[in-house]
Scaffold this active site. Structure first.
Site, mmCIF file in Angstrom:
data_model
loop_
_atom_site.group_PDB
_atom_site.id
_atom_site.type_symbol
_atom_site.label_atom_id
_atom_site.label_comp_id
_atom_site.label_asym_id
_atom_site.label_seq_id
_atom_site.Cartn_x
_atom_site.Cartn_y
_atom_site.Cartn_z
ATOM 1 N N TYR A 152 0.851 -1.184 0.000
ATOM 2 C CA TYR A 152 0.000 0.000 0.000
ATOM 3 C C TYR A 152 0.888 1.236 0.000
ATOM 4 O O TYR A 152 1.857 1.306 0.765
ATOM 5 C CB TYR A 152 -0.905 0.005 1.240
ATOM 6 C CG TYR A 152 -1.779 1.230 1.358
ATOM 7 C CD1 TYR A 152 -2.841 1.445 0.484
ATOM 8 C CD2 TYR A 152 -1.539 2.186 2.348
ATOM 9 C CE1 TYR A 152 -3.648 2.571 0.593
ATOM 10 C CE2 TYR A 152 -2.350 3.313 2.467
ATOM 11 C CZ TYR A 152 -3.401 3.498 1.583
ATOM 12 O OH TYR A 152 -4.199 4.621 1.710
ATOM 13 N N ASP A 181 9.323 2.860 -0.196
ATOM 14 C CA ASP A 181 8.277 3.497 0.607
ATOM 15 C C ASP A 181 8.452 3.041 2.052
ATOM 16 O O ASP A 181 8.055 1.946 2.426
ATOM 17 C CB ASP A 181 6.898 3.123 0.057
ATOM 18 C CG ASP A 181 5.776 3.780 0.854
ATOM 19 O OD1 ASP A 181 6.080 4.488 1.835
ATOM 20 O OD2 ASP A 181 4.601 3.575 0.484
ATOM 21 N N LYS A 235 4.204 8.589 9.148
ATOM 22 C CA LYS A 235 3.931 7.915 10.427
ATOM 23 C C LYS A 235 4.878 8.335 11.555
ATOM 24 O O LYS A 235 4.715 9.424 12.086
ATOM 25 C CB LYS A 235 3.852 6.408 10.199
ATOM 26 C CG LYS A 235 2.705 6.076 9.213
ATOM 27 C CD LYS A 235 2.235 4.653 9.172
ATOM 28 C CE LYS A 235 0.919 4.543 8.404
ATOM 29 N NZ LYS A 235 1.007 3.997 7.071
HETATM 30 C C1 LIG Z 1 0.341 4.511 5.733
HETATM 31 C C2 LIG Z 1 1.114 4.318 4.505
HETATM 32 C C3 LIG Z 1 1.040 5.226 3.434
HETATM 33 C C4 LIG Z 1 0.047 6.355 3.397
HETATM 34 O O1 LIG Z 1 0.282 7.282 4.399
HETATM 35 P P1 LIG Z 1 -0.916 8.279 4.827
HETATM 36 O O2 LIG Z 1 -0.260 9.202 5.796
HETATM 37 O O3 LIG Z 1 -1.977 7.406 5.441
HETATM 38 O O4 LIG Z 1 -1.391 8.964 3.601
HETATM 39 C C5 LIG Z 1 1.894 5.054 2.361
HETATM 40 N N1 LIG Z 1 2.759 4.026 2.335
HETATM 41 C C6 LIG Z 1 2.858 3.124 3.337
HETATM 42 C C7 LIG Z 1 3.865 2.029 3.252
HETATM 43 C C8 LIG Z 1 2.019 3.229 4.441
HETATM 44 O O5 LIG Z 1 2.089 2.307 5.409
#
Ligand SMILES: *Cc1c(COP(=O)(O)O)cnc(C)c1O
Length: 427
Positions: free
Chosen positions: A143, A238, A266
């Protein structure tokens, strides 16, 4: 007496679609009424009915020092008292940018945004601007936020063209994304061999935490780096979730793989909306106002969010910080797995740094297909039984869990004991 959770959910559903502001919160996957939280302190959260839970969601990752850490709260209060935002540069943005570049040598330049979605969306635009190419590669089960080009699943038949995984995403946009199998180095080789000169970027979670927890194979990581270099594609790791979670230097530091760009979020916001992307100077210099790739944000680098992030990033550098998180995550997952084994329940677990995975399957899964084959009904039963015992796990079988520095050894022991009680009554 109806519960306050239930009342709040009933009222919310009248004016907020599904009663929630982000889908997984709705408990659709596990069933039942979502909890409305009103307070958090250390390792624990309290719901609207004042029931206390040991929290392993940690706001989906950010709360690595626990809820309401006094130093983070103080930094936020101090920053707020000086001004909630200016839409102009501040010294604290420079401070967090320098700190990020110091901790993560892969960052030669960095830009702050407000969410992980923004970070990944812009990293991809930047990779396209830099390479002059359009196609991107991603992996099923990873994701990367909810921008159009990333809400894409593998197309049936045609290997190359992805299909929208959400209504509202144009097929023409999804077709620019190719979706491959995680941990499949041979599939990656094949894709690059066929259309390597079309690929602007490969984006991947170097430790996958959005399909439960899946660890990368060494040859998979090595193939990514080798093929991106060979074909001139930008490797985007990511690390919105894995950054400052797997270890101080994220998954790329842990596995020693060099990215071209990384995305962060995060933990780096300490619970407030702050995220970032950065990496190679020659790529980052393509960004406006230096270069021709446009990106902007009214709230980017917001001083209150930056204060929370900066303070959290200072706390995670304490000696032994990740060693202890690694140990308690391992102790807990091994303890729960031992209990399941004792009671004859097919179950496995693993952890890396402060992230963990619990699986209702004999063997730890290594691919999206294997995760999907886990016993989802068993997880949902386990989830609700643990909730009744005062343990809050992510409300889905397909999410990683998180420990924080606030989890005491007693919290870990209580969690294992709760699981043992649940498994003893399993049948
Ligand atoms: C949570 C997450 C996102 C998206 O971040 P948001 O702050 O919710 O938009 C993108 N990539 C990864 C790997 C994530 O865990």
């Amino acid at each position: 007496m109806t519960s306050h959770n239930q009342q709040l959910f009933d009222e919310s559903q009248k004016i907020i679609p599904g009663g929630v502001n982000s889908p997984v919160r709705a408990f659709k996957s596990v069933g039942g009424t979502p909890l409305f939280f009103k307070r958090g302190k250390g390792a624990c959260v309290w719901d609207a009915d004042d029931k206390r839970y040991i929290d392993y969601v940690n706001s989906w990752g950010p709360m690595i020092v626990g809820h309401c850490h006094p130093e983070v709260v103080k930094a936020v209060q101090d920053a707020a008292a000086e001004g909630l935002g200016f839409g102009a540069p501040t010294a604290s943005e420079l401070e967090i940018a320098e700190l990020l570049c110091k901790i993560l040598p892969s960052l030669e330049m960095v830009r702050l945004v407000s969410s992980g979605t923004e970070a990944t969306m812009t990293a991809i635009r930047l990779a396209r601007g830099f390479t002059g190419r359009s196609r991107i590669l991603k992996f099923e089960g990873c994701y990367h936020g909810h921008s159009d080009g990333l809400l894409v699943k593998a197309g049936s038949g045609a290997l190359t063209f992805g299909q929208p995984s959400s209504s509202g995403v144009p097929a023409e946009i999804a077709a620019l994304t190719t979706v491959l199998d995680y941990n499949d180095a041979a599939g990656l080789e094949k894709a690059f061999a066929e259309y390597g000169d079309e690929i602007a970027a490969l984006i991947v979670e170097p430790v996958a935490g959005n399909m439960n927890l899946i660890l990368p194979r060494r040859e998979f990581l090595d193939a990514m780096r080798k093929l991106c270099t060979k074909h001139g594609a930008v490797l985007i790791l990511d690390e919105v979730m894995s950054g400052f979670r797997v270890g101080l230097q994220g998954a790329h530091g842990y596995f020693g793989i060099k990215p071209d760009l990384i995305t962060l979020g995060k933990v780096m916001g300490g619970g407030l909306p702050a995220a970032a992307f950065g990496g190679r100077r020659d790529i980052m210099q393509c960004l406006a106002p230096l270069g021709a790739v446009y990106q902007a944000g009214t709230l980017s680098g917001n001083p209150v969010a930056v204060a929370a992030g900066l303070t959290t990033l200072k706390l995670v550098q304490a000696p032994g910080f990740y060693e202890r998180l690694t140990k308690i995550a391992k102790d807990m997952t091994e303890g729960i797995a031992a209990s399941a084994k004792k009671h004859g329940i097919p179950f496995s677990s693993q952890s890396i740094g402060s992230m963990f995975g619990l699986y209702f399957s004999e063997k730890v899964p290594t691919s999206y297909a294997e995760v999907m084959a886990c016993d989802k009904e068993a997880f949902n039963r386990f989830f609700h039984a643990m909730l009744a015992e005062g343990v809050y796990l992510a409300p889905s079988a397909f999410e990683a869990g998180f420990v924080s520095a606030a989890h005491s050894d007693a919290d870990i022991a209580a969690t294992i004991a709760a699981a043992d009680k649940v498994f003893a009554a399993w049948k």
